[in-house]
Motif scaffolding. Structure first.
Motif, PDB file in Angstrom:
ATOM      1  N   ILE A 202      30.967 -43.238 -34.194  1.00 34.01           N
ATOM      2  CA  ILE A 202      29.909 -44.077 -33.624  1.00 34.01           C
ATOM      3  C   ILE A 202      30.376 -44.526 -32.248  1.00 34.01           C
ATOM      4  CG2 ILE A 202      28.739 -46.321 -33.819  1.00 34.01           C
ATOM      5  CD1 ILE A 202      28.742 -45.957 -36.840  1.00 34.01           C
TER       6      ILE A 202
ATOM      7  N   ARG B 111      26.761 -40.102 -35.122  1.00 34.50           N
ATOM      8  CA  ARG B 111      26.495 -38.707 -34.772  1.00 34.50           C
ATOM      9  C   ARG B 111      27.748 -37.839 -34.858  1.00 34.50           C
ATOM     10  NH1 ARG B 111      21.768 -37.965 -31.010  1.00 34.50           N
ATOM     11  NH2 ARG B 111      22.791 -39.591 -29.815  1.00 34.50           N
TER      12      ARG B 111
ATOM     13  N   GLN C 256      22.706 -51.595 -29.054  1.00 33.55           N
ATOM     14  CA  GLN C 256      21.714 -51.732 -30.135  1.00 33.55           C
ATOM     15  C   GLN C 256      22.386 -51.598 -31.500  1.00 33.55           C
ATOM     16  OE1 GLN C 256      21.204 -49.371 -27.667  1.00 33.55           O
ATOM     17  NE2 GLN C 256      19.197 -49.729 -26.740  1.00 33.55           N
TER      18      GLN C 256
ATOM     19  N   ARG D 211      21.741 -45.024 -35.854  1.00 37.87           N
ATOM     20  CA  ARG D 211      20.359 -44.550 -35.808  1.00 37.87           C
ATOM     21  C   ARG D 211      20.154 -43.029 -35.840  1.00 37.87           C
ATOM     22  NH1 ARG D 211      15.330 -46.912 -33.684  1.00 37.87           N
ATOM     23  NH2 ARG D 211      14.049 -45.065 -33.744  1.00 37.87           N
ATOM     24  N   PRO D 212      20.957 -42.251 -35.062  1.00 39.69           N
ATOM     25  CA  PRO D 212      20.698 -40.803 -35.071  1.00 39.69           C
ATOM     26  C   PRO D 212      20.769 -40.181 -36.476  1.00 39.69           C
ATOM     27  CG  PRO D 212      22.158 -41.365 -33.256  1.00 39.69           C
ATOM     28  CD  PRO D 212      22.009 -42.613 -34.087  1.00 39.69           C
TER      29      PRO D 212
ATOM     30  N   LYS E 179      36.861 -39.506 -31.729  1.00 38.70           N
ATOM     31  CA  LYS E 179      37.756 -38.556 -31.041  1.00 38.70           C
ATOM     32  C   LYS E 179      37.770 -38.767 -29.531  1.00 38.70           C
ATOM     33  CE  LYS E 179      34.561 -34.640 -30.707  1.00 38.70           C
ATOM     34  NZ  LYS E 179      34.219 -33.316 -31.226  1.00 38.70           N
TER      35      LYS E 179
ATOM     36  N   LEU F 203      36.211 -35.588 -39.124  1.00 35.16           N
ATOM     37  CA  LEU F 203      36.018 -34.559 -40.153  1.00 35.16           C
ATOM     38  C   LEU F 203      37.359 -34.165 -40.778  1.00 35.16           C
ATOM     39  CD1 LEU F 203      33.315 -32.393 -38.363  1.00 35.16           C
ATOM     40  CD2 LEU F 203      33.006 -34.280 -39.977  1.00 35.16           C
TER      41      LEU F 203
ATOM     42  N   VAL G 258      22.388 -49.593 -39.390  1.00 30.41           N
ATOM     43  CA  VAL G 258      22.873 -50.847 -38.820  1.00 30.41           C
ATOM     44  C   VAL G 258      22.406 -50.937 -37.375  1.00 30.41           C
ATOM     45  CG1 VAL G 258      24.949 -52.119 -38.124  1.00 30.41           C
ATOM     46  CG2 VAL G 258      24.908 -50.874 -40.304  1.00 30.41           C
ATOM     47  N   GLY G 259      21.875 -52.086 -36.979  1.00 31.05           N
ATOM     48  CA  GLY G 259      21.506 -52.252 -35.569  1.00 31.05           C
ATOM     49  C   GLY G 259      20.260 -53.076 -35.371  1.00 31.05           C
TER      50      GLY G 259
ATOM     51  N   GLY H  67      29.170 -46.924 -30.198  1.00 34.54           N
ATOM     52  CA  GLY H  67      29.182 -48.367 -29.962  1.00 34.54           C
ATOM     53  C   GLY H  67      28.147 -48.834 -28.965  1.00 34.54           C
TER      54      GLY H  67
HETATM   55  C1  LIG Z   1      14.930 -49.953 -28.843  1.00 36.13           C
HETATM   56  C2  LIG Z   1      16.121 -49.236 -29.416  1.00 36.13           C
HETATM   57  C3  LIG Z   1      16.624 -49.636 -30.626  1.00 36.13           C
HETATM   58  C4  LIG Z   1      17.748 -49.014 -31.159  1.00 36.13           C
HETATM   59  N1  LIG Z   1      18.227 -49.443 -32.355  1.00 36.13           N
HETATM   60  C5  LIG Z   1      19.354 -48.913 -32.863  1.00 36.13           C
HETATM   61  C6  LIG Z   1      19.904 -49.373 -34.110  1.00 36.13           C
HETATM   62  O1  LIG Z   1      19.344 -50.259 -34.773  1.00 36.13           O
HETATM   63  N2  LIG Z   1      21.054 -48.812 -34.548  1.00 36.13           N
HETATM   64  C7  LIG Z   1      21.706 -47.810 -33.859  1.00 36.13           C
HETATM   65  O2  LIG Z   1      22.756 -47.352 -34.315  1.00 36.13           O
HETATM   66  N3  LIG Z   1      21.193 -47.341 -32.708  1.00 36.13           N
HETATM   67  C8  LIG Z   1      20.033 -47.851 -32.205  1.00 36.13           C
HETATM   68  N4  LIG Z   1      19.502 -47.339 -31.046  1.00 36.13           N
HETATM   69  C9  LIG Z   1      20.106 -46.117 -30.468  1.00 36.13           C
HETATM   70  C10 LIG Z   1      21.325 -46.403 -29.625  1.00 36.13           C
HETATM   71  O3  LIG Z   1      20.936 -46.647 -28.303  1.00 36.13           O
HETATM   72  C11 LIG Z   1      22.280 -45.180 -29.629  1.00 36.13           C
HETATM   73  O4  LIG Z   1      21.564 -44.038 -29.206  1.00 36.13           O
HETATM   74  C12 LIG Z   1      22.899 -44.906 -31.005  1.00 36.13           C
HETATM   75  O5  LIG Z   1      23.430 -46.090 -31.556  1.00 36.13           O
HETATM   76  C13 LIG Z   1      23.982 -43.865 -30.885  1.00 36.13           C
HETATM   77  O6  LIG Z   1      24.474 -43.554 -32.162  1.00 36.13           O
HETATM   78  P1  LIG Z   1      25.915 -42.908 -32.359  1.00 36.13           P
HETATM   79  O7  LIG Z   1      26.945 -43.842 -31.861  1.00 36.13           O
HETATM   80  O8  LIG Z   1      26.007 -42.459 -33.768  1.00 36.13           O
HETATM   81  O9  LIG Z   1      25.830 -41.584 -31.471  1.00 36.13           O
HETATM   82  P2  LIG Z   1      26.511 -41.229 -30.080  1.00 36.13           P
HETATM   83  O10 LIG Z   1      26.286 -42.281 -29.082  1.00 36.13           O
HETATM   84  O11 LIG Z   1      26.105 -39.834 -29.778  1.00 36.13           O
HETATM   85  O12 LIG Z   1      28.072 -41.259 -30.414  1.00 36.13           O
HETATM   86  C14 LIG Z   1      28.712 -40.350 -31.232  1.00 36.13           C
HETATM   87  C15 LIG Z   1      30.200 -40.643 -31.147  1.00 36.13           C
HETATM   88  O13 LIG Z   1      30.892 -39.814 -32.056  1.00 36.13           O
HETATM   89  C16 LIG Z   1      32.072 -39.333 -31.434  1.00 36.13           C
HETATM   90  N5  LIG Z   1      32.385 -38.075 -32.126  1.00 36.13           N
HETATM   91  C17 LIG Z   1      31.716 -36.900 -32.069  1.00 36.13           C
HETATM   92  N6  LIG Z   1      32.259 -36.005 -32.898  1.00 36.13           N
HETATM   93  C18 LIG Z   1      33.304 -36.622 -33.490  1.00 36.13           C
HETATM   94  C19 LIG Z   1      34.267 -36.215 -34.459  1.00 36.13           C
HETATM   95  N7  LIG Z   1      34.246 -34.995 -35.008  1.00 36.13           N
HETATM   96  N8  LIG Z   1      35.220 -37.109 -34.825  1.00 36.13           N
HETATM   97  C20 LIG Z   1      35.252 -38.356 -34.282  1.00 36.13           C
HETATM   98  N9  LIG Z   1      34.365 -38.789 -33.398  1.00 36.13           N
HETATM   99  C21 LIG Z   1      33.399 -37.940 -33.001  1.00 36.13           C
HETATM  100  C22 LIG Z   1      31.743 -39.207 -29.983  1.00 36.13           C
HETATM  101  O14 LIG Z   1      32.926 -39.324 -29.204  1.00 36.13           O
HETATM  102  C23 LIG Z   1      30.787 -40.402 -29.768  1.00 36.13           C
HETATM  103  O15 LIG Z   1      31.490 -41.549 -29.348  1.00 36.13           O
HETATM  104  C24 LIG Z   1      18.371 -47.939 -30.487  1.00 36.13           C
HETATM  105  C25 LIG Z   1      17.847 -47.531 -29.262  1.00 36.13           C
HETATM  106  C26 LIG Z   1      16.724 -48.154 -28.724  1.00 36.13           C
HETATM  107  C27 LIG Z   1      16.195 -47.693 -27.403  1.00 36.13           C
END
Ligand SMILES: Cc1cc2nc3c(=O)[nH]c(=O)nc-3n(C[C@H](O)[C@H](O)[C@H](O)COP(=O)(O)OP(=O)(O)OC[C@H]3O[C@@H](n4cnc5c(N)ncnc54)[C@H](O)[C@@H]3O)c2cc1C
Ligand SMILES: Nc1ncnc2c1ncn2[C@@H]1O[C@H](COP(=O)(O)O)[C@@H](O)[C@H]1O
Lengths: 262, 322
Positions: free
Chosen positions: B269, B212, B274, B238-239, B290, B309, B252-253, B271
């Motif tokens: 990401i 995200r 899932q 996922r998002p 960040k 970015l 991935v997940g 972390g």
């Molecule tokens: C049953 C179930 C299954 C799931 N399966 C999966 C799966 O297979 N795969 C998966 O990925 N998720 C899965 N999820 C979702 C999971 O729980 C998380 O919601 C998801 O992994 C979050 O994705 P993310 O890390 O990209 O987003 P976020 O958790 O929102 O993290 C975004 C990160 O980006 C950082 N960031 C923001 N802007 C910047 C920038 N400009 N520069 C640097 N860093 C920045 C933030 O500090 C943050 O750490 C599942 C959830 C459920 C309930």
């Protein structure tokens, strides 16, 4: 179809760093930005699309404090017809079962064919929808990423491991917990919010719902959070520091050594 | 303490990894417990899994019925309610089946539900103390649950080291005749397999994975350019798939692909478990984020606290100049 959608106001993790407060009794709440739980937006969008297809109405409900009204209003700006706020000092500190029993009391005061929740909220339990269904003796499916209406029944897809989909037939009324990605929740502009700014949102407390105040809230909770903490996970990552040039140079060396550059 | 039961899930005659994690969790609840495994299904796969489980569980209750051929959570719940004592401590893996089963089962057993447990601290009288996580792993909590009238405890997959001792010398009992009425209002129809995409991220040694933190659809290009410079493939969390910025086959997940690269670059990401559940084979993980408190830094080998970015294009340029 009369649809009820359960929504929750949660700290927005995209807008905030979540930190433990000084004595570990809570997270740092000063300056937190709140929004609707991500999963609940998908649930409301799905409800609106179903209503637009087959008719009926969408009611959004939350258990919370006065400030939770704003999330109901936001979901009404998205297109939900009614809002319902369950609010009482006695509800504070409820565990998942407490929340589910309050929602059950509200469901029994109405007449709904379909109840939607999010798959998960901020405390990561994923429990309220399944508990509510069992309390009502309605069938339940979690992690739903597809809904098709067939007469008197629904055909629903559940997202399971590996991104595979488990198709089920389920009787109405039922409870479904909605997984992200099922649709693309519509954007809510400031004008939409303004339109519903003065709509009256009914509030129900323990007496209105006919629930025993000692059976919910902190008094009735069998599951209790003792404290918040940040676990000591050992060393963690080696952080690369310095100017951008220095960091890229170090990273490139490491990538070369680990087979990350071709 | 009341008797402990573990529900075993399996595929193709092989018990899931969680089967040995649940026995490890049970021993943290009660070191001396004789733990009972519940295995349901039909046919040869069921027999094999039940026999395998006898090595790890003191007792294995086997239910061989057509209605249980596919583990429909409502049917399994009916079975459990019919056969378990009211104060049973039931352990279930917190996977997509366990999330379907656990909450409702606790209501029907009139017992306490504790979701997604990552560690068990101990039992004091009728009170169990566990560790959970909130806000996708950004903070942890100690939680107590009153288990004096029974409990359903969902255990996070991978959180407990599997108990490989296989020294239980247990016995298998066919209890199919005791199953009782299993009628359900939900019927399993079929499994629809995930679609295959244009690239197979599971075959790539190097993944540039975006989450995200990439913020906008048009910024995906930044990751694609870096991947091109590195000779890598772009994957994502996922998002990014939910927003339809990349195909589902790139996710991935646990609900996406399981990858085994040599190098995994997690860019923006956080972390979540899932997401991490889809990364196997202990690759070299580079976390670029960040927020220095993001949980990804706890599992990564190398971390960079920076805005992706700005940083990714600089890295791309530096690699292209090599
Ligand atoms: C049953 C179930 C299954 C799931 N399966 C999966 C799966 O297979 N795969 C998966 O990925 N998720 C899965 N999820 C979702 C999971 O729980 C998380 O919601 C998801 O992994 C979050 O994705 P993310 O890390 O990209 O987003 P976020 O958790 O929102 O993290 C975004 C990160 O980006 C950082 N960031 C923001 N802007 C910047 C920038 N400009 N520069 C640097 N860093 C920045 C933030 O500090 C943050 O750490 C599942 C959830 C459920 C309930
Ligand atoms: N306080 C609440 N009010 C209304 N619905 C809730 C509340 N808490 C949880 N829910 C619903 O239950 C879902 C799952 O939350 P949880 O079980 O807390 O992970 C959420 O997505 C909501 O739909």
């Amino acid at each position: 179809m009369e649809i009820l959608v359960c929504v929750k106001r949660v700290p927005d993790t995209a807008e905030n760093e979540i930190e433990v407060n000084r004595d570990g009794s809570d997270i740092e709440r000063d300056d937190l930005v709140y929004s609707v739980n991500e999963w609940d937006n998908y649930a409301v969008e799905e409800a609106i699309q179903l209503r637009d297809k087959v008719g009926g109405s969408v009611t959004v409900i939350t258990v919370g404090d006065d400030e939770s009204e704003e999330v109901l209003r936001r979901e009404m700006a998205m297109g939900a017809d009614n809002g319902l706020l369950l609010c009482d000092d006695a509800f504070e500190g409820s565990d998942g079962k407490g929340i589910a029993s309050l929602l059950k009391a509200a469901v029994e005061k109405g007449k709904y064919d379909l109840i939607l929740s999010g798959a998960l909220a901020d405390d990561g339990a994923g429990q309220v929808g399944g508990m509510l269904a069992a309390m009502l003796d309605y069938p339940y499916a979690s992690l739903v990423n597809k809904i098709e209406v067939a007469d008197g029944k629904l055909k629903v897809g559940r997202e399971i491991e590996g991104g595979n989909q488990e198709m089920n037939e389920i009787q109405l009324p039922c409870v479904l917990s909605i997984q992200t990605g099922i649709n693309e929740p519509r954007y809510v502009g400031i004008r939409g919010i303004r339109k519903v700014a003065s709509v009256e949102i009914p509030q129900h407390g323990a007496t209105d719902l006919g629930v025993d105040p000692t059976a919910v809230g902190a008094a009735g909770a069998k599951v209790k959070r003792v404290d918040y903490f940040v676990p000591d996970m050992g060393e963690g990552a080696e952080m690369l520091e310095g100017s951008t040039e220095e960091i890229t140079a170090k990273l490139i060396e490491l990538l070369k050594a680990k087979g990350g550059l071709k | 303490m009341a008797d402990i039961y573990a529900y075993i899930t399996y595929k193709g005659g092989v018990a899931d990894d969680s089967s040995l994690e649940l026995i490890a969790a049970a021993k943290k609840l009660d070191a001396g417990a004789a733990v009972t495994a519940i295995v349901t299904g039909s046919g040869a796969d069921l027999d094999k899994v039940a026999d395998d489980m006898a090595a790890s569980y003191a007792k294995v209750l086997k239910f061989n019925l057509d209605a249980l051929a596919y583990p429909n959570a409502e049917v399994v719940r009916n079975l459990m309610v019919n056969v378990l004592p009211a104060d049973a401590i039931v352990l279930v893996s917190h996977d997509t089946f366990g999330m379907d089963l656990g909450p409702g089962l606790s209501i029907k057993l009139e017992s306490t539900f504790i979701a997604d447990v990552v560690d068990i601290e101990g039992v004091d009288g009728g009170s169990l103390k566990v560790i959970r996580q909130e806000y996708s792993g950004m903070v942890s909590t100690h939680v107590t649950g009153d288990i004096s009238t029974g409990a359903v405890i969902n255990i996070r997959p991978g959180a407990f080291a599997p108990d490989e001792s296989k020294s239980a010398g247990g016995s298998v009992e066919d209890k199919s005749a005791d199953a009782g009425d299993l009628t359900a209002q939900r019927t399993f129809l079929e499994i629809v397999e995930a679609e295959v995409g244009d690239v197979d991220i599971t075959k790539s040694d190097v993944l540039v994975s975006v989450g995200r933190g990439i913020e906008d659809e048009e910024n995906i290009e930044i990751a694609e350019e870096l991947a091109k410079a590195m000779g890598a493939v772009v994957s994502c969390s996922r998002p990014i798939v939910d927003a339809k910025w990349l195909e589902k086959s790139r996710q991935v997940g646990t609900s996406g692909q399981t990858v085994k690269p040599k190098v995994y670059m997690a860019c923006g990401i956080s972390g979540s478990f899932q997401h991490l559940g889809g990364i196997k084979g202990s690759p070299f993980i580079v976390a670029i984020n960040k927020n220095v408190k993001a949980p990804i830094f706890q599992v990564a080998d190398v971390g960079i606290e920076v805005d992706i970015l700005e940083f990714l294009p600089e890295l791309t340029d530096a690699i292209n100049e090599l």
